[in-house]
Design an enzyme around this catalytic site. Structure first.
Site, short mmCIF file in Angstrom:
data_model
loop_
_atom_site.label_atom_id
_atom_site.label_comp_id
_atom_site.label_asym_id
_atom_site.label_seq_id
_atom_site.Cartn_x
_atom_site.Cartn_y
_atom_site.Cartn_z
N SER A 27 10.83 18.06 80.84
CA SER A 27 10.57 17.34 79.60
C SER A 27 11.57 16.18 79.50
O SER A 27 12.78 16.41 79.51
CB SER A 27 10.75 18.32 78.44
OG SER A 27 10.71 17.66 77.20
N LYS B 208 6.67 15.67 81.44
CA LYS B 208 6.27 15.57 80.03
C LYS B 208 7.14 14.51 79.37
O LYS B 208 8.37 14.57 79.48
CB LYS B 208 6.47 16.94 79.38
CG LYS B 208 6.54 16.96 77.86
CD LYS B 208 6.48 18.38 77.35
CE LYS B 208 7.51 18.64 76.27
NZ LYS B 208 7.50 20.04 75.80
N LYS C 54 8.43 12.64 75.98
CA LYS C 54 8.52 12.69 74.53
C LYS C 54 8.07 11.33 74.00
O LYS C 54 8.46 10.29 74.56
CB LYS C 54 9.97 12.97 74.11
CG LYS C 54 10.44 14.37 74.47
CD LYS C 54 9.75 15.40 73.60
CE LYS C 54 10.36 16.78 73.81
NZ LYS C 54 9.71 17.78 72.95
N ASP D 85 4.54 14.75 74.44
CA ASP D 85 4.87 15.65 73.33
C ASP D 85 5.39 14.82 72.16
O ASP D 85 6.39 14.13 72.28
CB ASP D 85 5.95 16.65 73.78
CG ASP D 85 6.27 17.71 72.73
OD1 ASP D 85 5.66 17.66 71.63
OD2 ASP D 85 7.11 18.58 73.00
N GLU E 251 0.77 17.18 73.32
CA GLU E 251 1.40 18.32 72.65
C GLU E 251 1.80 17.96 71.22
O GLU E 251 2.46 16.95 70.99
CB GLU E 251 2.62 18.75 73.48
CG GLU E 251 3.38 19.95 72.93
CD GLU E 251 4.53 20.36 73.86
OE1 GLU E 251 4.56 19.91 75.03
OE2 GLU E 251 5.41 21.11 73.41
N ASP F 268 2.54 23.56 69.88
CA ASP F 268 3.87 24.15 70.07
C ASP F 268 4.33 24.63 68.69
O ASP F 268 4.13 25.80 68.33
CB ASP F 268 4.79 23.06 70.68
CG ASP F 268 6.25 23.48 70.81
OD1 ASP F 268 6.60 24.59 70.38
OD2 ASP F 268 7.06 22.69 71.34
N LYS G 3 6.55 29.55 73.53
CA LYS G 3 8.01 29.71 73.51
C LYS G 3 8.21 31.07 72.87
O LYS G 3 7.97 31.23 71.67
CB LYS G 3 8.67 28.63 72.66
CG LYS G 3 8.58 27.23 73.26
CD LYS G 3 9.19 26.20 72.33
CE LYS G 3 9.11 24.81 72.97
NZ LYS G 3 9.43 23.74 72.00
N GLY H 87 10.22 25.39 76.49
CA GLY H 87 11.66 25.62 76.53
C GLY H 87 12.32 25.00 75.33
O GLY H 87 11.74 24.16 74.64
O1 OSB Z 1 9.07 20.35 71.67
O2 OSB Z 1 9.07 21.30 73.54
C1 OSB Z 1 9.71 20.82 72.61
C2 OSB Z 1 13.44 20.94 73.40
C3 OSB Z 1 13.95 21.26 72.17
C4 OSB Z 1 13.10 21.37 71.10
C5 OSB Z 1 11.73 21.18 71.26
C6 OSB Z 1 11.20 20.89 72.50
C7 OSB Z 1 12.07 20.74 73.59
C8 OSB Z 1 11.63 20.33 74.91
C9 OSB Z 1 12.55 20.65 76.07
O3 OSB Z 1 10.64 19.67 75.13
C10 OSB Z 1 12.06 21.77 76.89
C11 OSB Z 1 13.14 22.29 77.81
O4 OSB Z 1 13.36 21.67 78.84
O5 OSB Z 1 13.77 23.32 77.50
MG MG Z 2 7.04 20.66 72.14
#
Ligand code: OSB
Ligand code: MG
Length: 370
Positions: free
Chosen positions: A136, A162, A164, A189, A214, A239, A263, A291
């Site tokens: 991510s 992925k 952001k 995401d 996402e 999510d 998660k 994650g």
């Molecule tokens: O939205 O998936 C998410 C990290 C912290 C809070 C929300 C998210 C995330 C990630 C990172 O996208 C995922 C990871 O590498 O742990």
């Molecule tokens: Mg997410």
């Protein structure tokens, strides 16, 4: 079946290798609660996926600490001999707070499995010993910086990227990455940063061959996600909106998404995470393991869950080196083929290194059964 004699909480802080920026904030340090549950037979570790502030969900570290100290730990002490499957009932006096519950339930399960010498992955029903890893990528200051990071991660072997996104930093940047890498598995995401007024943005993203979009809309809004899904081709993945197995059923039945990011910490722990997996699988919806920038403790938990048969897409289970220079456990390493090993040992299969644990502990408290 075992009896809990003590619960220990530790607030830990570990610097991230680089800042992680999302539409809801930026983190430069991972700060979370690690839980240690002692039973008459063994001890186990858990990790709470809440962060310092209630930006991702209503839960946050100081709140989770109080929920565990004032309600969950006393409920466990009062329960006497219990099996992990009974903990939902033991904690039924506490509404919501899935992240706090997960941190305790997972630690109890770890202790149970260590006592039995059984690995978490085998207990959950895993059908593989390695999982495919994605990564991510946080919001970058420039498109150039984004391309550079994506470049680096692909060179390491990550099998899905992925990105952001947030309003103003979306179509153009995603298009640039897609142009540079026409064939990779690519997703975005939004962490709930858009509204239904933004349908034109998602129509443009529709042209970029994304694996999924996402959580585009509000964290608690299934109805508008269903409306959006009807108006675009790309699969929606939820999510934040999925906080229990019941939410997963509602979302899939409503057509609010076609893919679920599981998660386990967000849905109340490993058993509820497995329920979301089972429900999705029965409905033919792919799932993948999300994650929360976990330490090596939470990552071991995620790797075991991600080894279940319904996890058919690469998850956000990246190597320890993507997050930390120095994890609390031995680092989880990704091979150049983009896969990571599921820890084979008893329970979660990893243990914090005592020196590292001491070095990153901000505060610790121990509660014992009277
Ligand atoms: O939205 O998936 C998410 C990290 C912290 C809070 C929300 C998210 C995330 C990630 C990172 O996208 C995922 C990871 O590498 O742990
Ligand atoms: Mg997410």
């Amino acid at each position: 079946m075992s009896r809990v004699t003590a619960v220990e909480l530790r607030l830990v802080g570990i610097p991230l290798v680089r800042p992680f920026r999302t539409s809801f904030g930026e983190e430069t340090e991972k700060v979370c609660i690690l839980t240690r549950v002692e039973t008459v037979d063994a001890h186990g570790w858990g990790e709470c996926v809440a962060g310092p502030d209630p930006g991702f969900s209503e839960e946050f570290n100081e709140g989770a600490w109080l929920v565990i100290r004032n309600f969950l730990a006393p409920a466990l002490f009062g329960a006497g001999d219990v099996a992990v499957e009974e903990l939902d009932r033991v904690f039924s006096g506490v509404r919501g707070n899935p992240m706090a519950k997960a941190a305790v339930i997972n630690a109890f399960l770890d202790a149970e499995l260590r006592a039995r010498g059984r690995s978490l992955a085998s207990y959950l029903g895993a059908d593989k010993d390695r999982v495919a890893c994605g990564v991510s990528v946080g919001i970058q200051p420039t498109t150039g910086a984004l391309l550079e990071q994506v470049d680096g991660y692909l060179a390491q072997g990550y099998r899905r990227i992925k990105l952001k996104i947030e309003p103003g930093r979306d179509v153009e940047r995603v298009a640039a990455v897609r142009e540079a890498y026409p064939a990779i598995l690519l997703s975005v995401d939004a962490n709930a940063a858009y509204s239904l007024d933004d349908v034109p943005v998602f129509r443009e993203l529709d042209e970029l061959g994304l694996l999924m979009v996402e959580q585009p809309l509000r964290y608690d809004d299934l109805v508008n996600h269903a409306k959006l899904q009807k108006r675009i081709r790309t699969d929606l993945c939820l999510d934040e909106s999925i906080r229990s197995a019941e939410h997963a059923i509602a979302a899939l039945d409503l057509g609010a998404c076609r893919i679920i990011n599981i998660k386990q910490g967000r849905v109340g722990g490993l058993l509820e995470g497995r329920r979301v997996h089972d429900i999705s699988r029965a409905r033919g919806a792919p799932v993948w393991c999300g994650g929360m920038l976990e330490t090596g403790i939470g990552r071991a938990v995620n790797l075991a869950l991600a080894a279940l048969p319904g996890f058919t897409l690469p998850g956000d289970t990246s190597a320890s080196s993507r997050y930390f220079h120095d994890d609390v456990t031995e680092p989880h390493v990704m091979e150049p083929d983009g896969t990571m090993a599921v820890p084979p040992g008893p329970g979660i299969g990893v243990e914090p290194r005592p020196d590292r644990l001491d070095a990153c502990t901000i505060r610790a408290e121990r509660f014992e059964k009277e």
